[in-house]
Design a protein around this motif. Structure first.
Motif, PDB file in Angstrom:
ATOM      1  N   VAL A 238      44.142  34.056  48.556  1.00 34.15           N
ATOM      2  CA  VAL A 238      43.673  33.553  47.277  1.00 34.15           C
ATOM      3  C   VAL A 238      43.333  34.723  46.363  1.00 34.15           C
ATOM      4  O   VAL A 238      42.574  35.620  46.737  1.00 34.15           O
ATOM      5  N   ILE A 239      43.899  34.725  45.150  1.00 33.01           N
ATOM      6  CA  ILE A 239      43.545  35.726  44.148  1.00 33.01           C
ATOM      7  C   ILE A 239      43.005  34.995  42.921  1.00 33.01           C
ATOM      8  O   ILE A 239      43.750  34.311  42.221  1.00 33.01           O
ATOM      9  N   PRO A 240      41.706  35.138  42.649  1.00 31.72           N
ATOM     10  CA  PRO A 240      41.133  34.502  41.460  1.00 31.72           C
ATOM     11  C   PRO A 240      41.428  35.349  40.215  1.00 31.72           C
ATOM     12  O   PRO A 240      41.444  36.579  40.273  1.00 31.72           O
ATOM     13  N   VAL A 241      41.645  34.683  39.090  1.00 34.05           N
ATOM     14  CA  VAL A 241      41.830  35.370  37.815  1.00 34.05           C
ATOM     15  C   VAL A 241      40.850  34.804  36.800  1.00 34.05           C
ATOM     16  O   VAL A 241      40.252  33.747  37.008  1.00 34.05           O
ATOM     17  N   VAL A 250      46.031  34.578  30.943  1.00 34.95           N
ATOM     18  CA  VAL A 250      47.446  34.722  31.251  1.00 34.95           C
ATOM     19  C   VAL A 250      47.820  36.180  31.519  1.00 34.95           C
ATOM     20  O   VAL A 250      48.667  36.466  32.369  1.00 34.95           O
ATOM     21  N   ALA A 251      47.203  37.122  30.805  1.00 42.52           N
ATOM     22  CA  ALA A 251      47.495  38.537  31.027  1.00 42.52           C
ATOM     23  C   ALA A 251      47.144  38.939  32.457  1.00 42.52           C
ATOM     24  O   ALA A 251      47.876  39.702  33.104  1.00 42.52           O
ATOM     25  N   GLU A 252      46.039  38.414  32.962  1.00 38.95           N
ATOM     26  CA  GLU A 252      45.635  38.712  34.337  1.00 38.95           C
ATOM     27  C   GLU A 252      46.593  38.060  35.335  1.00 38.95           C
ATOM     28  O   GLU A 252      46.876  38.623  36.397  1.00 38.95           O
ATOM     29  N   VAL A 253      47.116  36.880  34.989  1.00 35.98           N
ATOM     30  CA  VAL A 253      48.113  36.229  35.829  1.00 35.98           C
ATOM     31  C   VAL A 253      49.372  37.105  35.920  1.00 35.98           C
ATOM     32  O   VAL A 253      49.926  37.311  36.997  1.00 35.98           O
ATOM     33  N   GLU A 254      49.813  37.627  34.781  1.00 36.56           N
ATOM     34  CA  GLU A 254      51.018  38.473  34.775  1.00 36.56           C
ATOM     35  C   GLU A 254      50.818  39.719  35.622  1.00 36.56           C
ATOM     36  O   GLU A 254      51.694  40.103  36.408  1.00 36.56           O
ATOM     37  N   GLU A 255      49.667  40.355  35.468  1.00 38.46           N
ATOM     38  CA  GLU A 255      49.383  41.552  36.267  1.00 38.46           C
ATOM     39  C   GLU A 255      49.418  41.223  37.760  1.00 38.46           C
ATOM     40  O   GLU A 255      49.956  41.981  38.569  1.00 38.46           O
ATOM     41  N   CYS A 256      48.850  40.089  38.115  1.00 38.23           N
ATOM     42  CA  CYS A 256      48.825  39.676  39.520  1.00 38.23           C
ATOM     43  C   CYS A 256      50.243  39.425  40.035  1.00 38.23           C
ATOM     44  O   CYS A 256      50.584  39.814  41.153  1.00 38.23           O
ATOM     45  N   ALA A 446      26.481  19.501  44.186  1.00 33.16           N
ATOM     46  CA  ALA A 446      27.252  20.633  44.690  1.00 33.16           C
ATOM     47  C   ALA A 446      26.640  21.935  44.181  1.00 33.16           C
ATOM     48  O   ALA A 446      26.315  22.060  42.993  1.00 33.16           O
ATOM     49  N   SER A 447      26.492  22.897  45.050  1.00 29.90           N
ATOM     50  CA  SER A 447      25.972  24.201  44.658  1.00 29.90           C
ATOM     51  C   SER A 447      26.898  24.875  43.654  1.00 29.90           C
ATOM     52  O   SER A 447      28.126  24.734  43.718  1.00 29.90           O
ATOM     53  N   HIS A 448      26.315  25.621  42.723  1.00 26.78           N
ATOM     54  CA  HIS A 448      27.141  26.344  41.754  1.00 26.78           C
ATOM     55  C   HIS A 448      28.061  27.339  42.444  1.00 26.78           C
ATOM     56  O   HIS A 448      29.138  27.655  41.946  1.00 26.78           O
ATOM     57  N   ARG A 449      27.668  27.804  43.621  1.00 24.22           N
ATOM     58  CA  ARG A 449      28.496  28.765  44.338  1.00 24.22           C
ATOM     59  C   ARG A 449      29.770  28.121  44.889  1.00 24.22           C
ATOM     60  O   ARG A 449      30.742  28.818  45.186  1.00 24.22           O
ATOM     61  N   SER A 450      29.779  26.806  45.012  1.00 23.70           N
ATOM     62  CA  SER A 450      30.983  26.139  45.500  1.00 23.70           C
ATOM     63  C   SER A 450      32.122  26.224  44.498  1.00 23.70           C
ATOM     64  O   SER A 450      33.290  26.052  44.860  1.00 23.70           O
ATOM     65  N   PHE A 451      31.820  26.494  43.229  1.00 20.94           N
ATOM     66  CA  PHE A 451      32.861  26.590  42.207  1.00 20.94           C
ATOM     67  C   PHE A 451      33.397  28.011  42.042  1.00 20.94           C
ATOM     68  O   PHE A 451      34.416  28.210  41.383  1.00 20.94           O
ATOM     69  N   MET A 452      32.705  28.991  42.586  1.00 21.15           N
ATOM     70  CA  MET A 452      33.013  30.390  42.317  1.00 21.15           C
ATOM     71  C   MET A 452      34.012  30.942  43.316  1.00 21.15           C
ATOM     72  O   MET A 452      33.708  31.093  44.499  1.00 21.15           O
ATOM     73  N   ALA A 453      35.208  31.261  42.834  1.00 23.16           N
ATOM     74  CA  ALA A 453      36.221  31.859  43.708  1.00 23.16           C
ATOM     75  C   ALA A 453      36.022  33.363  43.841  1.00 23.16           C
ATOM     76  O   ALA A 453      36.646  33.994  44.694  1.00 23.16           O
TER      77      ALA A 453
END
Length: 487
Positions: A238-241, A250-256, A446-453
């Motif tokens: 998993v790579i979060p952007v 989108v720029a981060e998606v392209e770099e990835c 749900a804990s806020h940490r459950s949303f954080m990738a």
């Protein structure tokens, strides 16, 4: 005088236990055979003698002996009596994992353990603040019962209560395809549709045909935790952007994509989960260009398309890029989560591959439930319910926003969502501490940490408003306000 194994057996028989006495005797004797207390060829006492020793009715022991003989653990040898079968190994297999009558307390084999934090909301008492569920009380139960009765009757008459197409009920696939064509602009036919057990099941199936262990999947830095868990369960990386008020970076998606062998991008572009923002058209087109350039599949999870309160909803990306997108949808928000009906739209060969995975894990879906849902759509009941639910949820959205301003206005910021069934709140205080205090106030969420990738993602709470009436919502928000203002 009782033999040692009879003493042990007597100690393990408990009339207060829920298991029938004869079954306790069966389990105890099998365990004694397994551990070597009773060896092959050993004669057992008569049923009368053992019943007296155990203080039970003789018929109970007779029943236990008969079952064990039928199963092959014991045998009879003429008038000599009942014995441990001579065909069983004479040496003990070792100590048992549990004593007879005990629960499954441990496993003596390797398995993948569950995470410390479960994906589902915690159970128990208190006010549940979900992540955007519908109010099941709004759907007319009599209409659902009528649809089930009709579906069962028709299926029985046509001999359709059998194993069938893993892609799902033809009737429901036809209705879903028509809905997607006429309401969401997807160029689909029934052959492009697979019915799933909810959108999460659809996501897992899509990932199964897209990735292999070691493959990369891009997600937004704030995202749907079960999606991340599914990717990792299949061996994916998993790579979060990044994410802002206009959607994915989108720029981060392209770099990835240039640095990694990306196989898929998981998105909730309509009402981003959890922030509720919509992915703007220019970014959608840029993202599709990147997907074509690098051969990446976009998994578009359109989990609550039906509920948009400002202007017209954006059409799904699958509507204008069907060759690049696997489209996931759900009937959970529109009907009931308990029905477990989701659907996928994709090129026909992809659907065939997914249907094969269904055959491996499920065999088939639920014909009766799927046909009942098809009847509800065909009869217009779903459309009538959607109109009613939209009005109710629109009012609850406004009321929820007012309550948030009244109780939490100084402590958090939020935007009233254009669509979806939840708010995204950003707090000025320590959110870990606020959540701990909120749980002490009897709130479940749900804990806020459950949303954080990733750890650098923005912190916030996602609070569903649709499943709560105004009184319930006021109690919940008042409790959250107490937690926020506590010293």
């Amino acid at each position: 005088m009782l033999r040692p194994w009879q003493v042990t057996l007597s100690e393990r028989i408990d009339p207060e236990r829920g298991t029938p006495i004869y079954m306790q005797i069966i389990h105890a004797l099998i365990r004694d055979i397994e551990t070597g207390r009773l060896t092959s060829g050993t004669f057992l006492p008569s049923s009368r003698e053992l019943a007296g020793a155990l203080g039970v009715n003789r018929k109970t022991v007779v029943l236990a002996y008969e079952d064990l003989i039928a199963q092959g653990w014991l045998s009879t040898e003429g008038t000599r009596g009942t014995m441990v079968s001579r065909s069983l190994p004479s040496s003990p297999s070792g100590e048992p994992s549990v004593e007879a009558g005990a629960r499954f307390d441990q496993a003596l084999y390797r398995f993948a353990e569950a995470p410390d934090r479960p994906l589902a909301l915690p159970g128990g008492k208190g006010i549940k603040l979900d992540e955007g569920a519908p109010d099941g009380r709004l759907f007319p139960a009599d209409q659902l019962a009528r649809a089930y009765r009709s579906a069962i009757s028709r299926a029985s008459r046509s001999n359709r209560l059998q194993y069938r197409d893993p892609r799902g009920s033809e009737g429901l696939r036809e209705q879903v395809a028509e809905m997607l064509r006429t309401q969401r602009g997807l160029p689909v036919s029934m052959e492009n549709i697979c019915i799933t057990r909810g959108s999460q099941n659809g996501l897992f199936l899509a990932l199964q045909v897209l990735i292999e262990p070691g493959d990369t999947v891009i997600v937004e830095e704030l995202t749907y935790e079960p999606a991340v868990a599914a990717i990792r369960a299949l061996g994916g990386k998993v790579i979060p952007v990044g994410l802002d008020e206009e959607g994915i970076n989108v720029a981060e998606v392209e770099e990835c994509c240039r640095r990694h062998a990306v196989r898929a991008i998981f998105l909730t572009p309509h009402h981003q989960f959890p922030t509720t923002v919509a992915l703007r058209p220019e970014r959608r087109l840029q993202l599709l260009d990147l997907a074509r350039q690098f051969g990446v599949a976009i998994i578009e999870d359109d989990y609550d398309h039906e509920f948009h309160f400002q202007s017209q909803p954006l059409l799904p990306m699958a509507g204008y890029a069907p060759a690049q997108v696997i489209y996931l949808g759900s009937m959970s928000k529109l009907l009931l989560p308990a029905l477990r009906i989701g659907y996928m739209a994709a090129p026909e060969k992809v659907i065939d591959a997914i249907a094969h995975r269904v055959s491996l894990t499920d065999g088939m879906g639920n014909t009766v439930t799927e046909d009942a849902a098809a009847e509800l759509i065909r009869s217009g009941e779903v459309r009538r319910h959607a109109r009613k639910a939209w009005r109710v949820y629109s009012e609850r959205r406004e009321s929820f926003a007012r309550l948030l301003h009244e109780h939490l206005g100084e402590h958090c910021s939020f935007a009233v969502p254009d669509g979806g069934l939840a708010f995204w709140l950003r707090f000025s205080g320590d959110l870990d501490l606020i959540e701990a205090r909120a749980r002490e106030q009897g709130l479940r969420f749900a804990s806020h940490r459950s949303f954080m990738a990733r750890d650098t993602a923005a912190k916030g709470m996602r609070l569903g408003f649709a499943s709560l009436n105004e009184a319930e919502a006021e109690r919940a928000i008042a409790a959250l306000a107490v937690a926020t203002r506590a010293d």
